[in-house]
Scaffold this active site. Structure first.
Site, PDB file in Angstrom:
ATOM      1  N   HIS A  46      13.123  59.730 134.749  1.00 29.72           N
ATOM      2  CA  HIS A  46      12.645  60.608 135.817  1.00 29.72           C
ATOM      3  C   HIS A  46      13.158  62.019 135.526  1.00 29.72           C
ATOM      4  O   HIS A  46      14.188  62.190 134.850  1.00 29.72           O
ATOM      5  CB  HIS A  46      13.168  60.149 137.169  1.00 29.72           C
ATOM      6  N   GLU A  48      14.787  64.167 137.205  1.00 24.15           N
ATOM      7  CA  GLU A  48      16.173  64.414 137.600  1.00 24.15           C
ATOM      8  C   GLU A  48      17.151  63.858 136.577  1.00 24.15           C
ATOM      9  O   GLU A  48      18.106  64.522 136.182  1.00 24.15           O
ATOM     10  CB  GLU A  48      16.483  63.762 138.965  1.00 24.15           C
ATOM     11  N   CYS A  76      14.297  59.435 144.318  1.00 26.52           N
ATOM     12  CA  CYS A  76      14.304  58.000 144.598  1.00 26.52           C
ATOM     13  C   CYS A  76      15.755  57.516 144.645  1.00 26.52           C
ATOM     14  O   CYS A  76      16.685  58.291 144.392  1.00 26.52           O
ATOM     15  CB  CYS A  76      13.530  57.252 143.506  1.00 26.52           C
ATOM     16  N   CYS A  79      17.673  58.077 141.279  1.00 25.34           N
ATOM     17  CA  CYS A  79      18.005  59.483 141.043  1.00 25.34           C
ATOM     18  C   CYS A  79      19.028  59.991 142.052  1.00 25.34           C
ATOM     19  O   CYS A  79      19.942  60.743 141.694  1.00 25.34           O
ATOM     20  CB  CYS A  79      16.740  60.332 141.058  1.00 25.34           C
TER      21      CYS A  79
END
Length: 148
Positions: A46, A48, A76, A79
Site C-alpha cells: 500500500h 503508506e 486500513c 497501514c
C-alpha cells in the site's frame, strides 16, 4: 497533500488503486509512493507502507519520530498499525474509507487501549479530489468488466 494526490494519479495510470502517500520531516519530503500491490505482487505494498519503508531507509531507523504522513485515503488496519509502529507524529488523510478504513471508520485503531503510539490525526484534506480519483478509477473498472 498535492504531492500525495500526484502519487495517487500515477498509481491509477499504472492500473493500481489510486492512493498516494508522502512522508515529511521538518517541512521536507523524505519519501513518497503510490499503491504498488499489482506491480510488486505484494498485498502489503500500500502507498503508506511503501513510503514508510523508504523513509525508514533514508533515516536509518525503523522509527520515524517527528515525521508526518500525508495520504489520500483513510488508512486500513494494516497501514494504521504500521503508522503507529513507525511512531509517525501526525497523520493527514483525504477521503474517508467507510469499508476499509481503520482510523475514523471501522475499528478506529487509535482509540484502542492496546495501541502503543497514537499519532495526531487530521482527516478530510483534499477529500473531494481524493474521493473523485477513487470513484473514477472504480467506475472505469466496472465499465471495463461489464464490456468484456
Amino acid at each position: 497533500m498535492e504531492h500525495a494526490l500526484a502519487e495517487a494519479r500515477m498509481a491509477a495510470a499504472r492500473g493500481e488503486v489510486p492512493v498516494g502517500a508522502v512522508v515529511v520531516k521538518d517541512g521536507a519530503v523524505l519519501s513518497s509512493a503510490g499503491n504498488r500491490t499489482l506491480a510488486d505482487l505484494d498485498p502489503t505494498a500500500h502507498a503508506e507502507i511503501v513510503a514508510l519503508r523508504a523513509a525508514a531507509r533514508i533515516l536509518g531507523s525503523e522509527r520515524l519520530p517527528g515525521c508526518d504522513l500525508y495520504v489520500t485515503l483513510e488508512p486500513c488496519a494494516m497501514c494504521a498499525a504500521a503508522i503507529s509502529f513507525a511512531r509517525i507524529r501526525r497523520l493527514y488523510f483525504g477521503a474517508l474509507d467507510p469499508k476499509g478504513g481503520a482510523v475514523e471508520s471501522g475499528p478506529c485503531l487509535y482509540t484502542q487501549p492496546t495501541v502503543h503510539h497514537k499519532p495526531e490525526v487530521y482527516g478530510g484534506f483534499a477529500a473531494t479530489e481524493a474521493g473523485a480519483l477513487l470513484a473514477a478509477f472504480f467506475r472505469a473498472r466496472r465499465g471495463a468488466a461489464g464490456g468484456a
